[in-house]
Each structure stands twice: as C-alpha cells, then as structure tokens.
Scaffold this active site. Sequence first.
Site, PDB file in Angstrom:
ATOM      1  N   ASP A  13      18.623  16.651 -11.515  1.00 51.76           N
ATOM      2  CA  ASP A  13      17.313  16.498 -11.885  1.00 51.76           C
ATOM      3  C   ASP A  13      17.367  14.993 -11.830  1.00 51.76           C
ATOM      4  O   ASP A  13      17.634  14.408 -12.946  1.00 51.76           O
ATOM      5  CB  ASP A  13      16.824  17.255 -12.875  1.00 51.76           C
ATOM      6  CG  ASP A  13      15.398  17.212 -12.927  1.00 51.76           C
ATOM      7  OD1 ASP A  13      14.912  16.188 -12.792  1.00 51.76           O
ATOM      8  OD2 ASP A  13      14.689  18.252 -13.128  1.00 51.76           O
ATOM      9  N   HIS A  14      16.851  14.233 -10.814  1.00 49.18           N
ATOM     10  CA  HIS A  14      16.806  12.938 -10.830  1.00 49.18           C
ATOM     11  C   HIS A  14      16.008  12.148 -11.906  1.00 49.18           C
ATOM     12  O   HIS A  14      16.213  11.044 -12.170  1.00 49.18           O
ATOM     13  CB  HIS A  14      16.668  12.284  -9.373  1.00 49.18           C
ATOM     14  CG  HIS A  14      14.955  12.119  -9.048  1.00 49.18           C
ATOM     15  ND1 HIS A  14      14.427  13.246  -8.673  1.00 49.18           N
ATOM     16  CD2 HIS A  14      14.207  11.329  -8.944  1.00 49.18           C
ATOM     17  CE1 HIS A  14      13.209  12.823  -8.317  1.00 49.18           C
ATOM     18  NE2 HIS A  14      12.984  11.805  -8.649  1.00 49.18           N
ATOM     19  N   HIS A  60      11.496  18.756 -13.022  1.00 49.33           N
ATOM     20  CA  HIS A  60      11.317  17.400 -13.770  1.00 49.33           C
ATOM     21  C   HIS A  60      10.577  17.480 -14.991  1.00 49.33           C
ATOM     22  O   HIS A  60      11.023  16.829 -16.108  1.00 49.33           O
ATOM     23  CB  HIS A  60      10.493  16.461 -12.826  1.00 49.33           C
ATOM     24  CG  HIS A  60      11.364  16.334 -11.380  1.00 49.33           C
ATOM     25  ND1 HIS A  60      12.693  16.491 -11.363  1.00 49.33           N
ATOM     26  CD2 HIS A  60      11.055  16.217 -10.186  1.00 49.33           C
ATOM     27  CE1 HIS A  60      13.029  16.277  -9.975  1.00 49.33           C
ATOM     28  NE2 HIS A  60      12.015  16.149  -9.297  1.00 49.33           N
TER      29      HIS A  60
HETATM   30  C1  BG6 Z   1      11.119  15.332  -5.885  1.00 47.49           C
HETATM   31  C2  BG6 Z   1      10.055  16.007  -5.309  1.00 47.49           C
HETATM   32  O1  BG6 Z   1      11.893  15.969  -6.679  1.00 47.49           O
HETATM   33  O2  BG6 Z   1      10.346  14.198  -6.477  1.00 47.49           O
HETATM   34  C3  BG6 Z   1       8.984  15.138  -4.358  1.00 47.49           C
HETATM   35  O3  BG6 Z   1      10.456  17.092  -4.167  1.00 47.49           O
HETATM   36  C4  BG6 Z   1       8.502  14.288  -5.355  1.00 47.49           C
HETATM   37  O4  BG6 Z   1       7.890  16.068  -3.936  1.00 47.49           O
HETATM   38  C5  BG6 Z   1       9.720  13.461  -5.903  1.00 47.49           C
HETATM   39  O5  BG6 Z   1       7.758  13.403  -4.435  1.00 47.49           O
HETATM   40  C6  BG6 Z   1       9.034  12.362  -6.859  1.00 47.49           C
HETATM   41  O6  BG6 Z   1      10.107  11.560  -7.448  1.00 47.49           O
HETATM   42  P1  BG6 Z   1       9.734  10.110  -8.013  1.00 47.49           P
HETATM   43  O7  BG6 Z   1      11.128   9.650  -8.519  1.00 47.49           O
HETATM   44  O8  BG6 Z   1       9.427   9.212  -6.787  1.00 47.49           O
HETATM   45  O9  BG6 Z   1       8.966  10.184  -8.930  1.00 47.49           O
END
Ligand code: BG6
Length: 490
Positions: free
Chosen positions: A178-179, A241
């Site tokens: 989960d980044h 997230h």
């Molecule tokens: C991803 C989603 O997990 O997270 C995308 O699939 C979204 O739809 C993205 O744009 C958002 O990540 P960040 O780090 O750019 O806020």
Amino acid sequence: MGTRMQAVPELDLVIFGGTGDLAMRKLLPALMRLQQDELLPARLRVIGVAREPLTQAAFQALAHDRIASYQGKHFDPAGWDRFVGHIDYARVDATDAASFDDLAQRLQAEPQRDRVFYLSTAPRLFSTICDQLAAKGLITERSRVVLEKPLGHDLASSRDINDAVGGHFGEQQIYRIDHYLGKEPVQNLLALRFGNALFEPLWRRESVRDVQITVSEELGVESRGDFYDQVGAMRDMVQNHLLQLLCIVAMEPPASISADAVRDEKLKILRALRPIEGADVAHKTVRGQYRAGASGGKPVPGYLEEERIKPDSTTETFVAIRAEIDTWRWAGVPFFLRTGKRMPQRVAEIVVNFRSVPHSIFGQSAESMNPNRMVIRMQPDEKVELHLLAKQPGDVMNLQPVHLNLDFSQSFKSRSLEAYERLLMDVMRGNLTLFVRRDEQEAAWRWVEPIMNAWKASTDKPKPYTAGTWGPAASSALLGRDGLAWHEEI
Ligand code: BG6
C-alpha cells in the site's frame, strides 16, 4: 524504518508486468534513484518479465525511452547509465508453462541469490504465476513475493488471491503493497506519536473532536477508464489507502516497531470500526460522480463522457464517509474519510481537530475557539503543522491563529525517499512493517463491502459534482450534521 537493517544480500528482483505502467513510472525510476544514493545492492539484477519477445538490449532501450519521456527534464542520463547494467529481461507468458523455462534457468544459475517476485500484473494472473514459479522450483525459503493492488474486488475474491499465493509463500514472505504507507509523513506520524510523550495524553476522545482524512486528486480517470469503471473510488482508494491512514492515526502504541506488533494494532482498529449497514449507509456515506467542469483553468469532460466509461455508469469517483471506532480511546469521535478525482487540488492530509477550550476568558465564546489542530500533509508538500492561538503583538489582547510548522524539506537535509523507493528497500531488506497483512486486508474488505452492497442495491445514483470542486454538497452536509466542516471550509 527504524534501525538500519542487515545489508541487502545479492538479489534478483523479478518484475512481472515489466513493460507495464507501474514498472516504467514508479518501480524502475525508484530503483534508479536508490542507485544514485548508493542504496542498491551492488549485485542486484532486475529482471523485467512480460509477454513481448524482447532482447535485454531492446527492453533496456524501451525502459530508457519510457522513463525519459515521463520524467522530461528531470531525467538524469548519467544516472541511467549507472543503473542500466542491472536490468535484464525474460519473456514469459503466464499462461504457458514452457515459457517460464528461460527465466527459471537464469535464476537457477545463481542459486545463492535472494529472489523477489514483484507481481504487477492483473491479479487474476497471480495464482497462475505462483503455481508456475513453484512448479519450476523457483520459490525458496529466501524468496519473497510482492503483491500490487487491487487485491481482489471484494472479500471473497481477495481471499481467493490470498489462498492461491499463500499456497506457495508463507505469510512472512508476502509483501502486500500500500504505497501510502511508504510516504514519509505517514512514518513521521508514527515518530511523532510514539517518539514524544507530549501527544499521547491528547490523542483520545477527551481531547480530539474529530479526525479528517482527505486524499483528493486533480486528475480524472485519464487513460484508465476500463479499469476504473469496474473499480471506483471505494475499492481504489478507501479500502486500502484511506483505511491504512486511519489505522496509523488511531492505533494503540505497539509494543515495538516490529512488523507484527504494528500490524496487530492496525488490525484491532479495522476490527473496531463500527459497521455501516442498511439505513446507516445513506446517512454516513456519500458517493459522487464528477460532471463536466474545469481543472487547472481548462474545461474538462464529465466522468460519463470520458473514454471507455459506460455512458450510464454508476461508478463513484468520490466517496465521503463518517466512520466511528468502537474503542475506549475513540468512542464518539467521528473519523471523516474523503477521496475523489477531479477535485480542485491534489491533497493528501490527515487533520486531527482538538476540542475547544472549556471556558473562554477572552470575550469570544468558548465554542468559537477551537483553533487546535494537527495537520499531517503528505501532498502536495510534506509537513506537519500544529495550529495554535497566540496573541498578536500590540496593545490589545488580540488572538490570532499561528502554525508551528515542521517542514521536512527545511528541517532535514537528507532527501526523503519516495514511497516506492522506501517500500522497495524494505522488500529487499526483508522488513514487513509497512506492508499489509492478510487479516488486515480482509478486515478492510469486510468493512467496506456492506457499504458497496447497499449502494448497489439502492436506486439512487451517485451524487453529481462539478469537476474542480470539493465533491457533492452532501459531503459538507455529512459534517454539518455534527456542527463541523471540512478543513478547507473553515
Ligand atoms: C493508486 C490509485 O493506488 O493511487 C490511483 O489506483 C491514484 O487511482 C493513486 O491516482 C494516488 O496515489 P498518489 O501517491 O499519487 O496520491
């Protein structure tokens, strides 16, 4: 995180989906930056894997061109030259067992190396890929597997994936990404909460009035219409997230920073989330869908006019939820979650609003004096702010809000690692703390599923909002019912 871990061993990082967007936009660039900071193992081999018949040189050239075009003027040719030697390629068609032979031979030629299999393909292939890796004898005790979301469509399908992967890898070998957990301010929240005694007595229902977690995006669905229309904001953002962020804010202090100590505490929060079911869904959740509007000063189409979106789609591009956590610490404190595409700004932040003073001595009502909040910002800038009231200099007692600001870029010289850089480092070092355990993932599905089911059963459509706004009016009303407002509306 925490103490530096053991040196990264010799390692083969095999990326399934090697020619895909994630590999080109995030993974390879992250590895390239780690190389610049000399954080990669000297004997790292990155093997891109995909169906296309490419030579090593052709894959390297493809990666060069794609990364250079994404990064534009930020692309560093010298950095690329230092990194490119790590990159190899193997052609594999996940549905054809024989096509794994070449990859297998290359991996087996260096059996002393750790192996990381990064699955960045459609999840329906995860099971087949794991079966094939096992059949070729490629999964050793020192192998790990990284799973990219979406991990399923609902609880049942996520269980299927977990069963299939879990049939070949132990839970300690499975890294569910989960980044958001890799973002620097998220870990700083752990540091602030558990490295300082100051906040702990305040971090509870007696002092906290409400918590707001917002992840807004300026972009629409872009070229991902096919994918997004089947997924929607709840599965794409909330199930993973936003709930992970909620866990980090709300969890009890773990006994240590070890992976299971942290994940046990997060799991308790997910299990303590009060279910939102039946009639509650209409009161406590808002789903929206953007209509034509403006973004960055330019007109943009509505969701239903975007490419590869069904013209009568009811997929939500916005979600707001009033969640509650049934524990002694948090009973009665609303946690508001909100995410959406085509909003005015790209913002990711957690706002902890503290209660107002019990009695005001300054002439204004005590209720109007609720200036204290902690804002943990992940995007667009990385900072933590503490909002206080202070006296404005001068001859009258005039109170003004001031922000104590911990701005990471100014307070610390070292560059903060981007989410994928940190998480890749953790995979290579074998540190599971920032990865999601199976029971957490399933608990999150268990909580979102009844909400999605109620939406599906309802004859109501998602509420429209104009692109470039903060979502449907019902989102403000959700907080208004508690006498509250979203942070940016204050
Ligand atoms: C991803 C989603 O997990 O997270 C995308 O699939 C979204 O739809 C993205 O744009 C958002 O990540 P960040 O780090 O750019 O806020």
